[in-house]
Write an enzyme that holds these catalytic residues in place. Structure first.
Site, PDB file in Angstrom:
ATOM      1  NE  ARG A 255      -4.255  -1.673   0.206  1.00  0.00           N
ATOM      2  CZ  ARG A 255      -4.274  -2.568  -0.493  1.00  0.00           C
ATOM      3  NH1 ARG A 255      -3.392  -3.021  -1.497  1.00  0.00           N
ATOM      4  NH2 ARG A 255      -5.184  -3.525  -0.604  1.00  0.00           N
ATOM      5  CG  ASP A 278       1.110  -2.693  -8.649  1.00  0.00           C
ATOM      6  OD1 ASP A 278       0.847  -2.150  -9.937  1.00  0.00           O
ATOM      7  OD2 ASP A 278       0.224  -3.198  -8.002  1.00  0.00           O
ATOM      8  CD  GLU A 283      -4.361   2.508  -5.533  1.00  0.00           C
ATOM      9  OE1 GLU A 283      -3.865   1.780  -6.097  1.00  0.00           O
ATOM     10  OE2 GLU A 283      -3.662   2.630  -4.334  1.00  0.00           O
ATOM     11  CG  HIS A 302      -3.439  -1.328  -7.088  1.00  0.00           C
ATOM     12  ND1 HIS A 302      -3.938  -0.685  -6.167  1.00  0.00           N
ATOM     13  CD2 HIS A 302      -2.837  -2.679  -6.496  1.00  0.00           C
ATOM     14  CE1 HIS A 302      -4.027  -1.356  -4.926  1.00  0.00           C
ATOM     15  NE2 HIS A 302      -3.473  -2.568  -5.251  1.00  0.00           N
TER      16      HIS A 302
END
Length: 344
Positions: A255, A278, A283, A302
């Site tokens: 995360r 990733d 985000e 992601h």
């Protein structure tokens, strides 16, 4: 009405729009409907509240089993009140923290997750990232674009390679353990930081247990696999990043919040460190983020987790658990509430 002689448990699908069509191939749906009483075309995107589908309400009231995936709405006390027969949840994805509430545990609902299936592609992505980092693939590819001529690559990349390099794994999570397993065939020294793993367990895993700061200082590649909990927020911070050797690579498939991105960026902009990211925090990086353009950063959206056909692996595991439930057997991979404070 259902046939009274049909002893299959009743089930309802609940997930975001479009997920069920990607998750279940025709063969999965055939297996599903052979195991439980359900309408595979009825997928609940919301379970209760204004505008909820009467067909969903009826199915929820009858359901013993809820089959969920990404985007499943939270199972609040109000939802559970509308589901008096609900006994279990099969989550065809990884973490259940987004929709399994305290009310579920208080009700005694049993929960299982396909986290093991989702761990496989994340670990595969990580393995590729670690080996590519050792070979300096990202940097040499960009240099090749610049040079476009014969060049002494052995001289320039004289310190590259994966023989006897040190890799640091942060977190013996399900994914972290899978990465450790995948690294075993290679001539690498693997260190682990995880406060819940003692020396005996580390020896069984074949890793050297070390404190986090030491891991960062000694590793050519640091790969993050800890869960997102309050204690792990920005655990890879300014001190840890400064300790990493020149030319080291940070890999984050966990995360974004686990890494202090503001502290990381100067090391990336200067070229002192490389990164395979990733996940980021936020985000979605803003359009002007340097992460998009830095030649020493591999930024992916992601996608390390289950993607495309890999999603069917999660469906397979979920249906295995549905079959166990239908046969009156306990789940093979249950989620325990006591583990959630220090797991994904």
């Amino acid at each position: 009405m259902h046939d009274a002689t049909d002893n299959r448990p009743s089930a309802l699908l609940s997930m975001s729009p479009g997920i069920a069509e990607r998750l279940f191939a025709p063969a999965h749906l055939a297996r599903l409907t052979g195991l439980v009483r359900t309408d595979p075309n009825l997928v609940a995107h919301t379970l209760t509240g204004p505008g909820s589908d009467p067909a969903v309400a009826a199915a929820l009231a009858d359901a013993e089993l809820l089959i969920t995936c990404w985007g499943a709405p939270p199972l609040t006390a109000g939802v559970l009140a509308a589901a008096p027969r609900l006994r279990a949840v099969v989550h065809a994805a990884g973490t259940v923290k987004h929709h399994i509430t305290d009310a579920c545990w208080e009700r005694g609902i049993t929960v299982t997750s396909a986290a093991a299936a989702n761990a496989v592609p994340v670990a595969e992505y990580t393995l590729a990232a670690i080996l590519f980092a050792g070979k300096r693939v990202l940097g040499s590819a960009h240099r090749y674009q610049e040079v476009r001529a014969r060049h002494d690559w052995h001289q320039e990349l004289g310190r590259a390679g994966n023989y006897r390099r040190t890799v640091g794994i942060v977190g013996a999570s399900r994914i972290g353990r899978r990465v450790i397993e995948l690294l075993r065939p290679f001539d690498l020294h693997v260190m682990l930081y995880d406060p819940y793993v003692d020396a005996t367990e580390a020896a069984a895993l074949g890793v050297e247990p070390v404190p986090l700061d030491e891991l960062c200082a000694r590793s050519q590649v640091v790969s993050v696999h800890a869960p997102q909990v309050p204690a792990t927020r920005q655990m890879i911070g300014a001190a840890q990043l400064a300790a990493m050797p020149d030319g080291a690579t940070l890999v984050n498939t966990a995360r974004g919040s686990l890494v202090d991105e503001n502290a990381l960026l100067p090391h990336l902009v200067s070229g002192r460190l490389d990164a395979v990211l990733d996940v980021t925090d936020p985000e979605l990086p803003p359009p002007d983020s340097p992460l998009y353009d830095l030649p020493n950063v591999l930024l992916t959206p992601h996608v390390a987790g289950s993607l495309g056909g890999e999603i069917h692996r999660m469906a397979d595991q979920a249906l295995d658990e549905v079959e166990r439930y239908a046969k009156g057997l306990p789940f093979a991979d249950p989620v325990h509430p006591s583990a959630l404070p220090h797991s994904a």
